[in-house]
Structure formats: C-alpha cells, structure tokens
Design a protein around this motif. Sequence first.
Motif, PDB file in Angstrom:
ATOM      1  N   VAL A   1      54.258  69.461 -54.424  1.00  0.00           N
ATOM      2  CA  VAL A   1      55.319  70.675 -54.809  1.00  0.00           C
ATOM      3  C   VAL A   1      56.166  70.210 -56.223  1.00  0.00           C
ATOM      4  N   VAL A   2      56.192  70.893 -56.926  1.00  0.00           N
ATOM      5  CA  VAL A   2      57.137  70.531 -58.216  1.00  0.00           C
ATOM      6  C   VAL A   2      58.545  70.710 -57.980  1.00  0.00           C
ATOM      7  N   ILE A   3      59.627  69.554 -58.216  1.00  0.00           N
ATOM      8  CA  ILE A   3      60.764  69.527 -57.689  1.00  0.00           C
ATOM      9  C   ILE A   3      61.879  69.248 -58.814  1.00  0.00           C
ATOM     10  N   SER A   4      63.159  69.768 -58.673  1.00  0.00           N
ATOM     11  CA  SER A   4      63.973  69.513 -59.787  1.00  0.00           C
ATOM     12  C   SER A   4      65.663  69.553 -59.090  1.00  0.00           C
ATOM     13  N   ASN A   5      66.457  69.209 -59.933  1.00  0.00           N
ATOM     14  CA  ASN A   5      67.837  69.565 -59.378  1.00  0.00           C
ATOM     15  C   ASN A   5      68.181  68.335 -58.219  1.00  0.00           C
ATOM     16  N   LEU A   6      67.695  67.168 -58.483  1.00  0.00           N
ATOM     17  CA  LEU A   6      67.954  66.175 -57.458  1.00  0.00           C
ATOM     18  C   LEU A   6      69.403  65.833 -57.593  1.00  0.00           C
ATOM     19  N   ASP A   7      70.184  65.620 -56.489  1.00  0.00           N
ATOM     20  CA  ASP A   7      71.801  65.617 -56.556  1.00  0.00           C
ATOM     21  C   ASP A   7      71.829  64.179 -55.679  1.00  0.00           C
ATOM     22  N   LYS A   8      73.186  63.695 -55.538  1.00  0.00           N
ATOM     23  CA  LYS A   8      73.615  62.351 -55.005  1.00  0.00           C
ATOM     24  C   LYS A   8      73.334  62.534 -53.556  1.00  0.00           C
ATOM     25  N   GLU A   9      73.340  63.632 -52.952  1.00  0.00           N
ATOM     26  CA  GLU A   9      72.870  64.008 -51.409  1.00  0.00           C
ATOM     27  C   GLU A   9      71.442  63.944 -51.325  1.00  0.00           C
TER      28      GLU A   9
ATOM     29  N   SER B   1      69.034  66.007 -52.106  1.00  0.00           N
ATOM     30  CA  SER B   1      68.247  67.442 -51.855  1.00  0.00           C
ATOM     31  C   SER B   1      67.866  67.608 -53.472  1.00  0.00           C
ATOM     32  N   ALA B   2      66.818  68.884 -53.162  1.00  0.00           N
ATOM     33  CA  ALA B   2      66.187  69.090 -54.520  1.00  0.00           C
ATOM     34  C   ALA B   2      65.801  70.691 -54.335  1.00  0.00           C
ATOM     35  N   SER B   3      65.355  71.290 -55.451  1.00  0.00           N
ATOM     36  CA  SER B   3      64.622  72.599 -55.386  1.00  0.00           C
ATOM     37  C   SER B   3      63.275  72.316 -55.526  1.00  0.00           C
ATOM     38  N   ILE B   4      62.464  73.278 -54.898  1.00  0.00           N
ATOM     39  CA  ILE B   4      61.311  73.507 -55.147  1.00  0.00           C
ATOM     40  C   ILE B   4      60.838  74.487 -56.252  1.00  0.00           C
ATOM     41  N   GLN B   5      60.100  74.262 -57.141  1.00  0.00           N
ATOM     42  CA  GLN B   5      59.985  75.122 -58.277  1.00  0.00           C
ATOM     43  C   GLN B   5      58.662  76.061 -58.440  1.00  0.00           C
ATOM     44  N   ALA B   6      57.606  75.128 -57.662  1.00  0.00           N
ATOM     45  CA  ALA B   6      56.205  75.423 -57.800  1.00  0.00           C
ATOM     46  C   ALA B   6      55.377  74.526 -56.748  1.00  0.00           C
ATOM     47  N   ILE B   7      54.283  75.045 -56.479  1.00  0.00           N
ATOM     48  CA  ILE B   7      53.238  74.544 -55.462  1.00  0.00           C
ATOM     49  C   ILE B   7      52.088  74.295 -56.451  1.00  0.00           C
ATOM     50  N   LEU B   8      51.754  72.911 -56.418  1.00  0.00           N
ATOM     51  CA  LEU B   8      50.528  72.652 -57.113  1.00  0.00           C
ATOM     52  C   LEU B   8      49.284  73.250 -56.416  1.00  0.00           C
ATOM     53  N   PRO B   9      48.209  73.480 -57.251  1.00  0.00           N
ATOM     54  CA  PRO B   9      46.876  74.020 -56.530  1.00  0.00           C
ATOM     55  C   PRO B   9      46.474  73.033 -55.514  1.00  0.00           C
ATOM     56  N   ARG B  10      45.931  73.845 -54.346  1.00  0.00           N
ATOM     57  CA  ARG B  10      45.577  72.887 -53.125  1.00  0.00           C
ATOM     58  C   ARG B  10      44.158  72.450 -53.261  1.00  0.00           C
ATOM     59  N   LYS B  11      43.659  71.071 -52.739  1.00  0.00           N
ATOM     60  CA  LYS B  11      42.476  70.378 -52.704  1.00  0.00           C
ATOM     61  C   LYS B  11      41.898  71.129 -51.800  1.00  0.00           C
ATOM     62  N   SER B  12      42.395  71.299 -50.356  1.00  0.00           N
ATOM     63  CA  SER B  12      41.963  71.907 -49.233  1.00  0.00           C
ATOM     64  C   SER B  12      42.768  72.753 -48.520  1.00  0.00           C
ATOM     65  N   LYS B  13      42.423  73.371 -47.512  1.00  0.00           N
ATOM     66  CA  LYS B  13      43.382  74.168 -46.573  1.00  0.00           C
ATOM     67  C   LYS B  13      42.653  74.717 -45.342  1.00  0.00           C
ATOM     68  N   PHE B  14      43.523  74.324 -44.328  1.00  0.00           N
ATOM     69  CA  PHE B  14      42.835  74.728 -43.203  1.00  0.00           C
ATOM     70  C   PHE B  14      43.596  75.796 -42.817  1.00  0.00           C
ATOM     71  N   SER B  15      43.193  77.196 -42.639  1.00  0.00           N
ATOM     72  CA  SER B  15      43.711  78.573 -42.185  1.00  0.00           C
ATOM     73  C   SER B  15      43.303  79.097 -41.080  1.00  0.00           C
ATOM     74  N   ARG B  16      44.079  79.978 -40.762  1.00  0.00           N
ATOM     75  CA  ARG B  16      43.962  80.937 -39.526  1.00  0.00           C
ATOM     76  C   ARG B  16      44.404  82.189 -39.918  1.00  0.00           C
ATOM     77  N   LYS B  17      43.742  83.238 -38.983  1.00  0.00           N
ATOM     78  CA  LYS B  17      44.736  84.515 -39.191  1.00  0.00           C
ATOM     79  C   LYS B  17      45.862  84.365 -38.305  1.00  0.00           C
ATOM     80  N   ILE B  18      47.123  84.901 -38.520  1.00  0.00           N
ATOM     81  CA  ILE B  18      48.159  84.691 -37.845  1.00  0.00           C
ATOM     82  C   ILE B  18      47.886  85.384 -36.740  1.00  0.00           C
TER      83      ILE B  18
END
Length: 353
Positions: free
Chosen positions: A71-79, A81-98
């Motif tokens: 994930v792309v992150i920003s706003n790193l603070d002294k505690e 913590s960070a904010s997730i701005q985006a998800i990079l494309p996945r090379k693989s993923k194991f999925s099922r129907k919920i």
Amino acid sequence: MNLDYLGWSDFFASSFAPYRLQGFTVGRVAIEHRHTYIIYSEQGELSAKITGKLRHSAAGRQDFPTVGDWVVISNLDKEGSASIQAILPRKSKFSRKIAGNTTEEQIVAANIDTVFLVSGLDGDFNPRRIERYLILAWESGANPVILLNKADLCNCVEECITQVEAFALGVPIIVLSAAHNQGLAALRSYLQPGKTVALLGSSGVGKSTITNQLKGKAVQVVQPVRQGDDRGRHTTNHRELILLPNGALIMDTPGMREIQIWGGDQGLQETFADIETLGQQCRFRDCQHINEPGCAVQQALETQMLDYSRFLSYQKLQKELEYLNRKQEQRVYVDTKKRWKKITKAMRNHRKG
C-alpha cells in the motif's frame, strides 16, 4: 525493515514509481482489523487507516486493503501512524465467494508466491474439500503445495496420498506431523528470503502448529480438536503476515467452514485436467458427457479409468461456477444501472444550478 525481505520486487516498484515522485512511501499489510491495519515498512511497524477518498472509491470488499497487499502510505507522525492512499496492483490473490447468499469476492490472501493447502490425516480427511481448495489455489496465480498433516494419527497414509494424487496432478504433496516436528524440512525450498507462503485449510488441521514450528516459538494459539468428529476450533481469528527467522514470510489464516468458488474456469481446468483432456476426445465439441455417442468421458467411466465420484465432483463444481458467473453478470448490470442513475441525477442537479 528491508523491503526486499518483505517481498518487494520490480513488479511493485514499477507501479509505485509515480507515487514515489509525489513523496509517498510504501508498506505491506501485516494484519487487518475492522478499521485499522498494521503495516510493515522501512520505518518499522505502523498503524494505518485508509483515506476517505479510497473508501469512497471502493466498489466492494476487493477494493480495500487485505493482508499481503503493498500500500501507498503518507502522513507519518511521531506516534507511528499513517494514512493508506492507494493499493498497488496485486501479483496474485487467493479469493473465495463470501459466506452466505451475497455474490461478492473475499480476498483471503494477496501477493503470495506459494499456497500451502493443509489437510489433516485424522478423521476429518476429505479429498473433495482439498479439491475445492485446489481450484481456488490455481485461480489465485500462486503455486499450490498440499500438506497432509497429522501423519502420526493415520494408519493408512499411503492410501490417503494415492487418493490425493488422483486429482492433484503435478502438485507437490508433503506428508508431515507438525506437532512432532516431523517432515517440516521439506518446506524449506518454498520458504526463501522475501518469498510469501499462505497456509490455508479448515479449522483444526494444524496451520497454527506449523506456523509456530517454523517461527521457532509459539506465536499462534493452538487448541485441540473436538473429540468424536476431529473438527477443529477457530484458534486463529485473523489473518497475519509473520516474518520467519530466515527472511521468508508466512501467512496464517482462520479455518474456513465454507469453501465457495470464486473466479473463472482456469482453476477448474487445472484441477480436472484429466477430464478436460478426455473431453477434447469426444465426438461432439459441445458434449455434455451424459449419453452422447462417442463420449470419451463416459467410456473412461465404463472402463473405470476415471473415478465416478471425481466426475460427479467435476459436474457439481462446473454447475456452481456457471451459477456464480450468472450472478456476477447480474450484479455488474445492477451496479452499472445504479451508477448511471447517480450520474444522471448529478447532471440534472448541475443544470438546475
């Protein structure tokens, strides 16, 4: 933390390049909670939340970060913590129907290199369940390896191996007893620095025990299976990416009670390659393998070259996929209709303004 040891590669680096120019950093999701995530990064372990923009743009569960994601992150603070701005494309993923009647994808694991499909050799041994896991594994883009655990509790190990070999064509099968630290050495070739392995299987098959043995200490709680039916309890209640001493990463996951298929036909074709090959030898291209003349599949069943229970499983899963595809198409149509309604309403309000 060194990104290379977290699984970083040129595949992700090329996708991250535009974000790097904007001053963002990157991390990998290690644990997913309800509203927060634990991220591994060069700055260490961080707590992160997704931005409102990312939440608003998500069309479904698959558009939110999951364990294993970069994930792309920003706003790193002294505690820390960070904010997730985006998800990079996945090379693989194991999925099922919920679980349930909703037609929606649940990504169980992302960016994995190898899937360890774990099955117990106790009273809960179920070849048809392994078959279903194998379909999802082939669909994921990762390489499947079948682990037959609890060999110490089985008096017919060779017979069980033969049953699995009948449908897991070309898939490595490793027999072990994790509780007694036997057979784990065979896993080393898959657990290389920077490589990610996901443990998948039902509750009670020994995934947490395997994780603890590979880690060298108890990082996951282990509980005994129920007496009488050998069914396990949910000892792991969340997915977690764990760093091993040799630099490899292993992902332990909660046991799945429902293995509902998600995806296209590739997994079915890979898992039932023998039946698919026979089907190409049928006289008619659209042969349904029921009572058509010149059916190679029916001939193989009559001569017992093909196991009848395996053929029934193939038919059942084929129908399940066809039904799922129809539901997915219907959902896309409904979602598209809703989206156009919103656009039309926004345009009308703009004209009025």
